[in-house]
Design a protein around this motif. Structure first.
Motif, PDB file in Angstrom:
ATOM      1  N   UNK A 225      39.503  41.581  35.872  1.00  0.00           N
ATOM      2  CA  UNK A 225      38.720  42.410  36.784  1.00  0.00           C
ATOM      3  C   UNK A 225      38.245  43.703  36.137  1.00  0.00           C
ATOM      4  N   UNK A 226      38.932  44.134  35.093  1.00  0.00           N
ATOM      5  CA  UNK A 226      38.627  45.437  34.513  1.00  0.00           C
ATOM      6  C   UNK A 226      39.349  46.552  35.237  1.00  0.00           C
ATOM      7  N   UNK A 227      40.592  46.291  35.639  1.00  0.00           N
ATOM      8  CA  UNK A 227      41.443  47.304  36.259  1.00  0.00           C
ATOM      9  C   UNK A 227      42.389  47.872  35.210  1.00  0.00           C
ATOM     10  N   UNK A 228      42.415  49.180  35.071  1.00  0.00           N
ATOM     11  CA  UNK A 228      43.380  49.809  34.182  1.00  0.00           C
ATOM     12  C   UNK A 228      44.780  49.644  34.764  1.00  0.00           C
ATOM     13  N   UNK A 229      45.759  49.384  33.908  1.00  0.00           N
ATOM     14  CA  UNK A 229      47.136  49.119  34.334  1.00  0.00           C
ATOM     15  C   UNK A 229      48.016  50.316  34.006  1.00  0.00           C
ATOM     16  N   UNK A 243      53.083  45.517  28.440  1.00  0.00           N
ATOM     17  CA  UNK A 243      52.391  45.885  27.200  1.00  0.00           C
ATOM     18  C   UNK A 243      52.113  44.634  26.365  1.00  0.00           C
ATOM     19  N   UNK A 244      53.103  43.743  26.286  1.00  0.00           N
ATOM     20  CA  UNK A 244      52.965  42.520  25.487  1.00  0.00           C
ATOM     21  C   UNK A 244      51.989  41.537  26.121  1.00  0.00           C
ATOM     22  N   UNK A 245      52.047  41.393  27.444  1.00  0.00           N
ATOM     23  CA  UNK A 245      51.242  40.358  28.101  1.00  0.00           C
ATOM     24  C   UNK A 245      49.787  40.780  28.287  1.00  0.00           C
ATOM     25  N   UNK A 246      49.537  42.046  28.478  1.00  0.00           N
ATOM     26  CA  UNK A 246      48.174  42.518  28.739  1.00  0.00           C
ATOM     27  C   UNK A 246      47.294  42.334  27.495  1.00  0.00           C
ATOM     28  N   UNK A 247      46.100  41.839  27.707  1.00  0.00           N
ATOM     29  CA  UNK A 247      45.148  41.697  26.605  1.00  0.00           C
ATOM     30  C   UNK A 247      44.417  43.002  26.325  1.00  0.00           C
ATOM     31  N   UNK A 248      44.636  44.009  27.176  1.00  0.00           N
ATOM     32  CA  UNK A 248      43.993  45.311  27.044  1.00  0.00           C
ATOM     33  C   UNK A 248      45.062  46.402  26.932  1.00  0.00           C
ATOM     34  N   UNK A 249      44.706  47.552  26.362  1.00  0.00           N
ATOM     35  CA  UNK A 249      45.664  48.669  26.346  1.00  0.00           C
ATOM     36  C   UNK A 249      46.039  49.071  27.772  1.00  0.00           C
ATOM     37  N   UNK A 397      40.164  54.395  25.959  1.00  0.00           N
ATOM     38  CA  UNK A 397      40.843  53.243  26.563  1.00  0.00           C
ATOM     39  C   UNK A 397      39.961  52.589  27.628  1.00  0.00           C
ATOM     40  N   UNK A 398      39.315  53.401  28.458  1.00  0.00           N
ATOM     41  CA  UNK A 398      38.476  52.850  29.521  1.00  0.00           C
ATOM     42  C   UNK A 398      37.296  52.073  28.954  1.00  0.00           C
ATOM     43  N   UNK A 399      36.798  52.469  27.796  1.00  0.00           N
ATOM     44  CA  UNK A 399      35.716  51.720  27.167  1.00  0.00           C
ATOM     45  C   UNK A 399      36.153  50.297  26.840  1.00  0.00           C
ATOM     46  N   UNK A 400      37.421  50.113  26.618  1.00  0.00           N
ATOM     47  CA  UNK A 400      37.941  48.769  26.304  1.00  0.00           C
ATOM     48  C   UNK A 400      38.375  48.016  27.561  1.00  0.00           C
ATOM     49  N   UNK A 401      38.832  48.753  28.577  1.00  0.00           N
ATOM     50  CA  UNK A 401      39.438  48.125  29.747  1.00  0.00           C
ATOM     51  C   UNK A 401      38.412  47.828  30.843  1.00  0.00           C
ATOM     52  N   UNK A 402      37.560  48.812  31.150  1.00  0.00           N
ATOM     53  CA  UNK A 402      36.597  48.654  32.237  1.00  0.00           C
ATOM     54  C   UNK A 402      35.377  47.854  31.772  1.00  0.00           C
ATOM     55  N   UNK A 403      34.685  47.286  32.728  1.00  0.00           N
ATOM     56  CA  UNK A 403      33.462  46.544  32.417  1.00  0.00           C
ATOM     57  C   UNK A 403      32.259  47.318  32.921  1.00  0.00           C
TER      58      UNK A 403
END
Length: 403
Positions: A225-229, A243-249, A397-403
């Motif tokens: 979805x592009x939700x920061x965790x 941290x391990x399972x997430x594909x994003x920071x 980080x948001x540049x990588x996580x959000x769409x």
């Protein structure tokens, strides 16, 4: 603290309705001047000018706050205020803050509109919808759902308000509820708030079972979805699993180092380092009696900056930011009233501290970043380093996580 932004038109929440008729007329706390101004900075004229210039010109982002106004008399009015499901936003105070964007985590653990237990699905949607209906009636804050919104706020001298939630408890075992929250505009969400839920363990639990299978599904959906965790309130093992399972920071939006202050509410440096190795960022916390330090056991800006300097040494300045976790009103009184909901006792454990009436220098959203930047200026950090920690690292980080 700055003067109000030239783009701010005075506005009071729900002013289209009649207090005492459409909702209880409850006196609210002052947004500015509730406590004495911070006197811990001794800036020269040149340093003051540099501080104000950086605050006005930089992309300044609070990774975690609650910029709502609470009742003046918490003992008398707090429960009635929350039961209305109609929190007031501190527009005037925010207009003086210099922030470009604020991650607003709404009622969260105090979301007790229909149940003292909080975190109920319908209550959270009520809370979000009511705040958004008010936001739509003013023209200073922009509802922040993308980096384009944050950049537009910066270009226009306005502020983006990004909705977040400190835990995903309200989704229960329904992963599609994350899509609904995303549709409401939620762009950042925590895994667990102190108490364990369907996703994983919180920091108050005696044992941490780690991220559940459902939790893995939820993390994957958040990534899609592009939700920061956020893992600020999760247990240590659960945090490492995320941290391990997430594909994003991932973020720790409001936390500190357990090596500086040994409570469950802080994270061990090993967990913070694991997050940083995957590209994540920690936002330094300033809620009362959290980020204390042996050198500054009376909670103040200096206590928080002890965590800052320690973590810059541990993970590097590119992985540190600020999520002060402040509000407009008596934050200590709020903690006292909701200590069970917020797991205050378990968070502090058996570590003793001297209770303070407020965090000196970081008492409310209006003053935080002036004092943070002033401290950094007075300690000879470069403009590039300051811009990084007050917003640039979060943007990366948001540049990588959000769409």
């Amino acid at each position: 603290m700055l003067d109000p932004s030239p783009q701010y038109t005075p506005y009071r929440s729900y002013s289209h309705l009649e207090a005492g008729v459409d909702f209880p007329d409850i006196p609210l706390a002052q947004q500015v001047g509730r406590v004495p101004a911070y006197e811990g900075l001794d800036l020269s004229t040149t340093q003051k000018e540099r501080t104000e210039g950086l605050l006005r010109e930089s992309m300044v982002i609070s990774l975690h706050d609650h910029p709502s106004i609470f009742p003046e008399d918490l003992h008398r009015d707090l429960r009635a205020y929350i039961r209305t499901g109609r929190e007031f936003t501190g527009y005037e105070g925010l207009s003086r803050s210099g922030m470009t964007a604020v991650f607003d985590n709404v009622m969260d653990g105090t979301c007790c509109i229909s149940s003292d237990g909080g975190w109920k699905w319908t209550d959270v949607l009520h809370d979000l919808g009511m705040r958004m209906s008010d936001l739509a009636r003013q023209d200073y804050l922009i509802k922040g759902e993308s980096l384009a919104d944050i950049r537009r706020a910066h270009d226009e001298g306005r502020m983006a308000l990004v909705f977040g939630l400190e835990a995903a408890t309200m989704i229960e075992n329904e992963v599609d509820r994350l899509d609904i929250l995303h549709g409401f505009g939620v762009r950042q969400i925590g895994i667990a708030y102190s108490e364990a839920n369907y996703l994983g363990s919180g920091l108050k639990e005696r044992g941490d079972g780690g991220l559940t299978y459902f939790g893995e599904r939820a993390v994957t959906r958040m990534n899609q979805l592009g939700m920061a965790i956020d893992i600020s309130h999760s247990g240590d093992r659960t945090s490492l699993d995320v941290i391990k399972h997430s594909s994003k920071p991932v973020f720790m939006t409001h936390c500190g180092s357990r090596e500086v202050w040994p409570t469950n509410r802080m994270k061990p440096d090993a967990v913070i380092s694991a997050m940083a190795e995957r590209g994540g960022v920690i936002g330094l916390e300033a809620a009362p009696h959290t980020t204390l330090s042996p050198a500054h056991p009376k909670h103040s800006l200096e206590s928080v900056m002890d965590h800052f300097t320690h973590l810059v040494d541990v993970v590097g300045i590119e992985h540190v930011a600020f999520g002060p976790d402040t509000l407009f009103g008596d934050h200590v009184g709020l903690h006292d009233a909701f200590s069970g909901n917020l797991s205050i006792g378990q968070a502090h454990g058996h570590v003793e501290y001297e209770k303070q009436p407020y965090v000196d220098g970081l008492e409310n959203p209006a003053e935080c970043f002036y004092n943070i930047i002033g401290w950094l200026v007075s300690h000879d950090y470069s403009d590039d380093e300051i811009r990084a920690v007050v917003g640039g690292n979060i943007i990366r980080v948001l540049e990588e996580v959000w769409f």
